[in-house]
Write a protein that holds these residues in place. Sequence first.
Motif, mmCIF file in Angstrom:
data_model
loop_
_atom_site.group_PDB
_atom_site.id
_atom_site.type_symbol
_atom_site.label_atom_id
_atom_site.label_comp_id
_atom_site.label_asym_id
_atom_site.label_seq_id
_atom_site.Cartn_x
_atom_site.Cartn_y
_atom_site.Cartn_z
ATOM 1 N N VAL A 68 51.641 60.998 54.681
ATOM 2 C CA VAL A 68 50.734 60.913 53.530
ATOM 3 C C VAL A 68 50.988 59.652 52.702
ATOM 4 C CG1 VAL A 68 50.498 63.413 53.365
ATOM 5 C CG2 VAL A 68 52.198 62.247 51.951
ATOM 6 N N LEU B 75 38.001 66.079 54.854
ATOM 7 C CA LEU B 75 39.154 66.537 54.081
ATOM 8 C C LEU B 75 38.878 67.919 53.517
ATOM 9 C CD1 LEU B 75 39.042 65.202 50.496
ATOM 10 C CD2 LEU B 75 37.381 64.381 52.176
ATOM 11 N N CYS C 18 46.440 64.642 52.527
ATOM 12 C CA CYS C 18 46.716 63.678 53.602
ATOM 13 C C CYS C 18 45.744 62.514 53.601
ATOM 14 C CB CYS C 18 46.642 64.379 54.957
ATOM 15 S SG CYS C 18 44.945 64.848 55.433
ATOM 16 N N THR C 19 44.673 62.625 52.835
ATOM 17 C CA THR C 19 43.520 61.728 52.973
ATOM 18 C C THR C 19 43.831 60.249 52.724
ATOM 19 O OG1 THR C 19 42.159 63.598 52.302
ATOM 20 C CG2 THR C 19 41.091 61.451 52.349
ATOM 21 N N MET D 171 45.517 58.902 55.789
ATOM 22 C CA MET D 171 44.586 58.901 56.925
ATOM 23 C C MET D 171 43.607 57.731 56.810
ATOM 24 S SD MET D 171 45.150 61.458 58.991
ATOM 25 C CE MET D 171 45.957 63.080 59.058
ATOM 26 N N CYS E 58 47.950 66.787 58.996
ATOM 27 C CA CYS E 58 46.979 67.419 58.113
ATOM 28 C C CYS E 58 47.123 68.922 58.296
ATOM 29 C CB CYS E 58 45.549 66.982 58.439
ATOM 30 S SG CYS E 58 44.328 67.850 57.422
ATOM 31 N N CYS F 267 45.159 71.139 56.880
ATOM 32 C CA CYS F 267 43.937 71.866 56.552
ATOM 33 C C CYS F 267 42.834 71.769 57.605
ATOM 34 C CB CYS F 267 43.345 71.348 55.246
ATOM 35 S SG CYS F 267 44.454 71.319 53.854
ATOM 36 N N THR F 268 42.551 70.578 58.075
ATOM 37 C CA THR F 268 41.264 70.338 58.735
ATOM 38 C C THR F 268 41.254 70.614 60.226
ATOM 39 O OG1 THR F 268 41.791 68.041 59.245
ATOM 40 C CG2 THR F 268 40.780 68.467 57.095
ATOM 41 N N TYR G 256 41.930 68.360 62.141
ATOM 42 C CA TYR G 256 41.728 66.970 62.566
ATOM 43 C C TYR G 256 40.305 66.656 63.049
ATOM 44 C CZ TYR G 256 46.795 66.975 62.307
ATOM 45 O OH TYR G 256 48.087 67.134 61.869
ATOM 46 N N ILE H 188 38.246 64.715 60.605
ATOM 47 C CA ILE H 188 38.845 63.408 60.340
ATOM 48 C C ILE H 188 38.446 62.443 61.456
ATOM 49 C CG2 ILE H 188 41.022 62.148 60.166
ATOM 50 C CD1 ILE H 188 42.232 64.626 58.821
#
Length: 154
Positions: free
Chosen positions: A46, A96, A101-102, A105, A133, A135-136, A138, A141
């Motif tokens: 991050v 996101l 993490c954005t 990334m 990440c 959450c997503t 990936y 993303i």
Amino acid sequence: MRIMLTVNGKEYVRDVEPRVLLVHFLRDELGLTGTHWGCDTSNCGVCVVRLDGVPVKSCTVLAVMADGHDVHTVEGLANGAELDPVQEGFVACHGLQCGFCTPGMMMTARWLLDEHPDPSEEDIRTALSGQLCRCTGYENIVRAIQWAAAKESS
Ligand code: FES
Ligand code: FES
């Protein structure tokens, strides 16, 4: 130690303790809190910024090692009110969820598209492989970066 470096095109001169990490220097000394700090083990990514154009985990770099160098953080991605295509891609593709993490990334994505304007999905996943990440999953993303690549090639 006195260091002089450029961050997002602006020159800074500061006295820092030799033990201070670049991530803490950016956040605590310069107030650039877009670069996040997420682990003590160099695993999460991050904290990625660009040092002389190359993505680095800023928790693995001492601030004094950036002396005389050029740093770019997520705060420098947009051009005024105009978002970078990578940022637009994350918005358009919902790249996101919590956003922690954005910034990292996006900095890696910007480097990838600068170096490889037409990356394959595998290229994107390989570039992001040092970043986590939670959450997503990936997928979005990757789609966001593909979106940005398509926009930049059109
Ligand atoms: Fe986790 Fe740098 S803060 S890799
Ligand atoms: Fe939450 Fe990536 S969006 S960690």
